[in-house]
Write a protein that holds these residues in place. Structure first.
Motif, PDB file in Angstrom:
ATOM      1  N   ARG A   1      77.309  42.837 -27.063  1.00 17.38           N
ATOM      2  CA  ARG A   1      77.331  42.879 -28.464  1.00 17.38           C
ATOM      3  C   ARG A   1      78.442  44.628 -27.676  1.00 17.38           C
ATOM      4  NH1 ARG A   1      75.125  39.138 -29.427  1.00 17.38           N
ATOM      5  NH2 ARG A   1      77.597  39.006 -28.744  1.00 17.38           N
ATOM      6  N   MET A   2      79.575  44.399 -28.530  1.00 17.42           N
ATOM      7  CA  MET A   2      80.480  45.576 -28.252  1.00 17.42           C
ATOM      8  C   MET A   2      80.182  46.452 -29.296  1.00 17.42           C
ATOM      9  SD  MET A   2      84.025  43.826 -26.466  1.00 17.42           S
ATOM     10  CE  MET A   2      84.154  43.564 -24.771  1.00 17.42           C
ATOM     11  N   SER A   3      80.508  47.783 -29.488  1.00 14.41           N
ATOM     12  CA  SER A   3      80.725  48.771 -30.563  1.00 14.41           C
ATOM     13  C   SER A   3      81.686  48.593 -31.148  1.00 14.41           C
ATOM     14  CB  SER A   3      80.993  50.315 -29.539  1.00 14.41           C
ATOM     15  OG  SER A   3      82.316  50.112 -28.858  1.00 14.41           O
ATOM     16  N   GLY A   4      83.093  48.216 -31.130  1.00 17.94           N
ATOM     17  CA  GLY A   4      83.624  47.342 -32.057  1.00 17.94           C
ATOM     18  C   GLY A   4      83.361  46.305 -32.723  1.00 17.94           C
ATOM     19  N   GLY A   5      82.324  45.876 -32.597  1.00 18.01           N
ATOM     20  CA  GLY A   5      82.120  44.501 -33.491  1.00 18.01           C
ATOM     21  C   GLY A   5      82.769  43.759 -33.143  1.00 18.01           C
ATOM     22  N   ARG A   6      82.059  42.779 -34.276  1.00 12.52           N
ATOM     23  CA  ARG A   6      83.026  40.811 -33.747  1.00 12.52           C
ATOM     24  C   ARG A   6      85.079  41.038 -33.098  1.00 12.52           C
ATOM     25  NH1 ARG A   6      80.432  36.764 -32.112  1.00 12.52           N
ATOM     26  NH2 ARG A   6      81.254  35.345 -33.115  1.00 12.52           N
ATOM     27  N   GLN A   7      85.722  42.439 -34.484  1.00 10.55           N
ATOM     28  CA  GLN A   7      87.221  42.263 -34.012  1.00 10.55           C
ATOM     29  C   GLN A   7      87.324  42.718 -32.343  1.00 10.55           C
ATOM     30  OE1 GLN A   7      88.909  44.544 -37.006  1.00 10.55           O
ATOM     31  NE2 GLN A   7      88.508  43.285 -38.624  1.00 10.55           N
ATOM     32  N   GLU A   8      86.550  43.757 -31.666  1.00  8.28           N
ATOM     33  CA  GLU A   8      86.711  43.947 -30.574  1.00  8.28           C
ATOM     34  C   GLU A   8      86.710  42.809 -29.654  1.00  8.28           C
ATOM     35  OE1 GLU A   8      85.694  47.444 -27.064  1.00  8.28           O
ATOM     36  OE2 GLU A   8      84.885  47.612 -29.258  1.00  8.28           O
ATOM     37  N   GLU A   9      85.658  42.154 -29.986  1.00  2.06           N
ATOM     38  CA  GLU A   9      84.337  40.990 -28.984  1.00  2.06           C
ATOM     39  C   GLU A   9      85.449  39.469 -29.104  1.00  2.06           C
ATOM     40  OE1 GLU A   9      81.244  39.877 -29.875  1.00  2.06           O
ATOM     41  OE2 GLU A   9      79.855  42.013 -29.746  1.00  2.06           O
ATOM     42  N   PHE A  10      85.862  39.696 -29.729  1.00  2.00           N
ATOM     43  CA  PHE A  10      86.942  38.598 -30.205  1.00  2.00           C
ATOM     44  C   PHE A  10      88.829  39.024 -29.150  1.00  2.00           C
ATOM     45  CE2 PHE A  10      90.743  37.089 -32.312  1.00  2.00           C
ATOM     46  CZ  PHE A  10      90.486  35.489 -31.978  1.00  2.00           C
ATOM     47  N   ARG A  11      89.338  39.851 -29.187  1.00  2.00           N
ATOM     48  CA  ARG A  11      89.972  40.676 -28.718  1.00  2.00           C
ATOM     49  C   ARG A  11      89.999  40.246 -27.297  1.00  2.00           C
ATOM     50  NH1 ARG A  11      90.647  44.590 -32.644  1.00  2.00           N
ATOM     51  NH2 ARG A  11      89.688  46.518 -31.503  1.00  2.00           N
ATOM     52  N   THR A  12      88.692  41.149 -27.403  1.00  2.00           N
ATOM     53  CA  THR A  12      88.511  40.880 -25.341  1.00  2.00           C
ATOM     54  C   THR A  12      88.725  39.311 -24.927  1.00  2.00           C
ATOM     55  OG1 THR A  12      87.122  42.916 -26.039  1.00  2.00           O
ATOM     56  CG2 THR A  12      87.226  41.545 -23.598  1.00  2.00           C
ATOM     57  N   TRP A  13      87.435  38.731 -25.314  1.00  2.00           N
ATOM     58  CA  TRP A  13      88.015  37.194 -25.511  1.00  2.00           C
ATOM     59  C   TRP A  13      88.793  36.832 -25.216  1.00  2.00           C
ATOM     60  CZ3 TRP A  13      89.013  32.979 -28.090  1.00  2.00           C
ATOM     61  CH2 TRP A  13      88.441  31.807 -27.351  1.00  2.00           C
ATOM     62  N   LEU A  14      90.217  36.614 -26.124  1.00  2.00           N
ATOM     63  CA  LEU A  14      91.290  36.463 -26.248  1.00  2.00           C
ATOM     64  C   LEU A  14      92.356  36.887 -24.919  1.00  2.00           C
ATOM     65  CD1 LEU A  14      92.773  34.136 -28.191  1.00  2.00           C
ATOM     66  CD2 LEU A  14      94.084  36.621 -28.812  1.00  2.00           C
ATOM     67  N   GLU A  15      92.165  38.061 -24.505  1.00  2.00           N
ATOM     68  CA  GLU A  15      93.103  38.371 -23.317  1.00  2.00           C
ATOM     69  C   GLU A  15      92.331  37.390 -22.237  1.00  2.00           C
ATOM     70  OE1 GLU A  15      93.746  42.442 -21.528  1.00  2.00           O
ATOM     71  OE2 GLU A  15      92.856  42.550 -23.062  1.00  2.00           O
ATOM     72  N   GLU A  16      90.787  37.381 -22.432  1.00  2.00           N
ATOM     73  CA  GLU A  16      90.311  36.774 -20.539  1.00  2.00           C
ATOM     74  C   GLU A  16      90.286  35.422 -20.465  1.00  2.00           C
ATOM     75  OE1 GLU A  16      86.444  38.121 -20.941  1.00  2.00           O
ATOM     76  OE2 GLU A  16      86.609  40.243 -20.417  1.00  2.00           O
ATOM     77  N   GLU A  17      90.659  34.852 -21.798  1.00  2.00           N
ATOM     78  CA  GLU A  17      90.735  33.040 -21.750  1.00  2.00           C
ATOM     79  C   GLU A  17      92.406  32.318 -22.399  1.00  2.00           C
ATOM     80  OE1 GLU A  17      88.432  29.455 -22.923  1.00  2.00           O
ATOM     81  OE2 GLU A  17      87.574  32.046 -22.324  1.00  2.00           O
ATOM     82  N   TRP A  18      92.595  33.372 -22.884  1.00  2.00           N
ATOM     83  CA  TRP A  18      93.825  33.062 -22.921  1.00  2.00           C
ATOM     84  C   TRP A  18      95.656  34.209 -22.151  1.00  2.00           C
ATOM     85  CZ3 TRP A  18      95.336  28.828 -25.182  1.00  2.00           C
ATOM     86  CH2 TRP A  18      94.582  27.712 -25.864  1.00  2.00           C
ATOM     87  N   GLY A  19      95.003  34.935 -21.818  1.00  2.00           N
ATOM     88  CA  GLY A  19      95.849  36.273 -21.033  1.00  2.00           C
ATOM     89  C   GLY A  19      96.717  36.514 -22.094  1.00  2.00           C
ATOM     90  N   ARG A  20      96.138  36.704 -23.624  1.00  2.00           N
ATOM     91  CA  ARG A  20      97.555  37.142 -24.047  1.00  2.00           C
ATOM     92  C   ARG A  20      97.357  37.813 -25.781  1.00  2.00           C
ATOM     93  NH1 ARG A  20     100.315  31.647 -26.152  1.00  2.00           N
ATOM     94  NH2 ARG A  20     100.145  31.617 -23.479  1.00  2.00           N
ATOM     95  N   THR A  21      97.146  38.560 -26.454  1.00  2.00           N
ATOM     96  CA  THR A  21      96.973  38.543 -27.962  1.00  2.00           C
ATOM     97  C   THR A  21      97.642  37.351 -29.408  1.00  2.00           C
ATOM     98  OG1 THR A  21      98.568  40.082 -28.684  1.00  2.00           O
ATOM     99  CG2 THR A  21      97.347  41.300 -26.822  1.00  2.00           C
ATOM    100  N   LEU A  22      96.287  38.328 -29.898  1.00  2.00           N
ATOM    101  CA  LEU A  22      96.980  36.999 -31.716  1.00  2.00           C
ATOM    102  C   LEU A  22      97.978  37.020 -31.572  1.00  2.00           C
ATOM    103  CD1 LEU A  22      95.013  35.146 -32.825  1.00  2.00           C
ATOM    104  CD2 LEU A  22      94.855  37.225 -34.433  1.00  2.00           C
ATOM    105  N   GLU A  23      98.205  38.300 -31.560  1.00  2.00           N
ATOM    106  CA  GLU A  23     100.311  38.183 -32.404  1.00  2.00           C
ATOM    107  C   GLU A  23     100.750  37.430 -31.255  1.00  2.00           C
ATOM    108  OE1 GLU A  23      97.326  41.036 -31.659  1.00  2.00           O
ATOM    109  OE2 GLU A  23      97.238  41.210 -34.100  1.00  2.00           O
ATOM    110  N   ASP A  24     100.580  37.614 -30.394  1.00  2.00           N
ATOM    111  CA  ASP A  24     101.455  36.546 -29.449  1.00  2.00           C
ATOM    112  C   ASP A  24     101.776  35.040 -29.351  1.00  2.00           C
ATOM    113  OD1 ASP A  24     102.597  39.526 -27.581  1.00  2.00           O
ATOM    114  OD2 ASP A  24     100.181  38.755 -26.752  1.00  2.00           O
ATOM    115  N   ILE A  25     100.599  34.275 -29.734  1.00  2.00           N
ATOM    116  CA  ILE A  25     100.438  33.256 -30.543  1.00  2.00           C
ATOM    117  C   ILE A  25     100.949  33.184 -31.829  1.00  2.00           C
ATOM    118  CG2 ILE A  25      99.238  31.226 -30.855  1.00  2.00           C
ATOM    119  CD1 ILE A  25      97.401  33.075 -28.578  1.00  2.00           C
ATOM    120  N   PHE A  26     102.917  31.951 -31.845  1.00  2.00           N
ATOM    121  CA  PHE A  26     103.237  32.364 -32.805  1.00  2.00           C
ATOM    122  C   PHE A  26     102.612  31.045 -34.290  1.00  2.00           C
ATOM    123  CE2 PHE A  26     105.896  34.718 -30.589  1.00  2.00           C
ATOM    124  CZ  PHE A  26     105.661  36.517 -30.654  1.00  2.00           C
ATOM    125  N   HIS A  27     102.348  30.033 -33.237  1.00  2.00           N
ATOM    126  CA  HIS A  27     101.814  28.459 -33.965  1.00  2.00           C
ATOM    127  C   HIS A  27     100.973  29.080 -34.749  1.00  2.00           C
ATOM    128  CE1 HIS A  27     101.382  24.128 -33.943  1.00  2.00           C
ATOM    129  NE2 HIS A  27     102.157  24.252 -33.640  1.00  2.00           N
TER     130      HIS A  27
END
Length: 576
Positions: A272-298
């Motif tokens: 777990r991360m101190s920032g909760g699920r949102q921080e976990e998702f942002r970290t996972w997205l950067e590791e998995e896709w190398g980008r942020t959700l804002e960068d994915i327009f589709h």
């Protein structure tokens, strides 16, 4: 005490032996190499009464060179014969042994003999007598076993630095966990994965292999440690979970059954991360896709990414793995089979196992998506049906490509219908992978030999080869030809080869969400070089580029082609 000494009626008394065993009880020894005295007597008695005459040590005699050792297993192993052979000398196995006795060899020669034996046979060898057991404590034997069986070389110097014996490393770490070395597919629903368990330094580490960030298909694979096993802190092996961002923590490994094991984390709070699920998702997205959700327009791609995060995050506590093998390589293969990473549109990059089966090539997913899950055969290429590639200008026309490929597809369907009609009259039925029965395949391949090969010389693909099941595609040396994707065909990357060697008709598997209404649709397989190929999905008007995974993957070769094909069937059943 030594088995042979009791058979001879010589050596220390039982009271002395028990006192000696009591003094050694605190020593940390492997239970496989130590056995209770009464248990030894029971085994010896059973050998004498049930199994009849026995040899002193079959494995040792087989390994010992020279005629002086060959006679060890020629005489029945009885108390009289042992007395005659060993005499009634002092305790242990010493005595006026004859020239034919293995026990008469000098200790350094016995060390060399024992060091050449597989480690799994050494515990049985230790039961023969006290002398053998003492010799098996020699560090040279276990150092050689670590090197030959697990590839440890320079790492053994670290063992000596930390004061750990090679025997201890082999007996308590390498040998108990040898069954989990190799390639594994985690059971993560439709997503699957690729785990490689290896001996890495003084650790056994489970590396999860991840494709590079989409769409950089030629980039190297990414690795993430999921667990590790070591003996740093105490005299027994310790399992640690490596998931999360708070460092190693307590874990567990259980062998469920043959070719299957599971891992469990005992401290999931480390995930777990101190920032909760949102921080976990942002970290996972950067590791998995190398980008942020804002960068994915589709929008559809965003939904797929969120779905994968929610689904896979449920498996951070416990995972089950099933063994997989690398495909065997035959000299007649069109290219060297193995693992490839390929582009799959909005699903990103996925890992595919590419293998050859007579005149067919198959691509099986190791990682998947909600449409076509891991374990399913994504590509089925018919190497007996080459496609004549038109000139460069005509290649730009999707209509021209469709005409070529669909013409072959319709012919295949007609032949399958004829074969199925014959099967209804008592003949052999076609299977579900669009492979017609043997008789029809022979006729199809005979016709394919006369098919036009075009500029690439594809008419030579099977020349001078017998028709029928024995006919196999073989690598062809030909001049590379210009290649370009038709207009209107979507590709995740424009960085694809502009020359190719040959093309073949094939089908690709598509399905709705949840693997609903699966269907094999026609397409064209394009061989670029030894390490890259592509597939044009006509119905989707999409192009997938595949690039070879070049990582070294030990302990992963299939025992046989039959074992590999059985594994493929099991993989499909896991996710069907």
């Amino acid at each position: 005490m030594a088995v042979c000494a009791r058979l001879c009626g010589v050596g220390q008394s039982r009271r002395c032996r028990r006192r000696q065993r009591q003094n050694q009880r605190d020593q940390d020894t492997d239970p496989e190499l130590e056995m209770d005295e009464e248990e030894e007597e029971r085994i010896v008695g059973k050998m004498q009464t049930e199994a009849g005459p026995r040899c002193l040590s079959d494995s040792a005699a087989a390994a010992a060179p020279g005629p002086g050792v060959a006679g060890v297993c020629c005489t029945p192993m009885t108390a009289t014969s042992v007395n005659n052979r060993l005499g009634t000398g002092p305790a242990g196995c010493k005595g006026p042994a004859t020239a034919n006795s293995l026990l008469d060899l000098p200790p350094e020669l016995l060390v060399e003999i024992f060091a050449s034996l597989p480690g799994t046979t050494l515990p049985n060898l230790a039961l023969v007598c006290k002398k053998f057991r003492q010799i098996l404590n020699t560090e040279t034997i276990w150092r050689r076993r670590c090197i030959e069986e697990f590839g440890m070389h320079e790492d053994l110097r670290k063992v000596e630095v930390v004061g750990m014996a090679s025997r201890e490393l082999y007996v308590k770490l390498l040998h108990p966990y040898r069954h989990i070395l190799g390639l594994w597919q985690p059971d993560i629903g439709p997503y699957g994965g690729l785990l490689n368990v290896v001996v890495d330094g003084l650790f056994i580490i489970g590396w999860m292999y991840l494709p590079p960030h989409d769409p950089r298909v030629d980039d190297p694979m990414r690795r993430r440690p999921l667990f590790r096993i070591h003996m740093w802190e105490n005299s027994k092996a310790t399992v640690e979970c490596m998931y999360g961002h708070k460092g190693p923590h307590q874990g567990d490994i259980q062998t469920v059954k043959k070719d299957e094991f599971s891992t469990k984390c005992n401290q999931t709070d480390h995930h777990r991360m101190s920032g909760g699920r949102q921080e976990e998702f942002r970290t996972w997205l950067e590791e998995e896709w190398g980008r942020t959700l804002e960068d994915i327009f589709h929008e559809h791609m965003q939904e797929l990414i969120l779905m994968k995060f929610i689904y896979t995050s449920q498996y951070d506590n416990c995972l089950t793995y099933r063994r997989i093998y690398l495909p065997p390589h035959q000299p007649t293969d069109l290219l060297r089979p193995g693992l490839f990473k390929g582009t799959y549109g909005s699903h990103g990059l996925e890992i595919v196992m590419f293998s050859f089966h007579s005149t067919r090539a198959k691509g099986t997913k190791l990682t998947g998506d909600p449409n076509v899950p891991a374990g399913q055969m994504t590509l089925d290429i018919d190497l007996s049906r080459p496609v004549q590639l038109p000139d460069l200008e005509q290649q730009r026309s999707i209509e021209e490509l469709s005409r070529l490929v669909l013409g072959i597809h319709e012919q295949v369907q007609r032949e399958q219908a004829e074969c199925e009609a014959r099967g209804g009259d008592g003949g052999q039925e076609a299977d579900t992978d669009a492979n017609p029965p043997q008789e029809c395949r022979q006729r199809q391949e005979a016709e394919a030999e006369g098919a036009a090969g075009g500029e690439m010389g594809l008419e030579n693909a099977l020349q001078d080869e017998p028709t029928g099941a024995a006919s196999e595609a073989r690598p062809i040396e030909s001049e590379p030809l210009a290649f370009v994707l038709p207009l209107g065909v979507m590709a995740r990357t424009e960085v694809y080869p502009r020359t190719c060697k040959m093309c073949f008709y094939g089908t690709g598997l598509i399905a709705g969400h949840g693997f609903t209404s699966p269907e094999r649709t026609p397409g064209m397989f394009v061989l670029f070089d030894e390490d890259r190929f592509g597939f044009i999905w006509l119905e989707l008007k999409s192009f997938s580029l595949y690039s070879r995974i070049t990582d070294t993957l030990p302990y992963a070769q299939a025992p046989s082609m039959e074992s590999f094909e059985e594994m493929l069937k099991n993989m499909q059943s896991w996710t069907s």
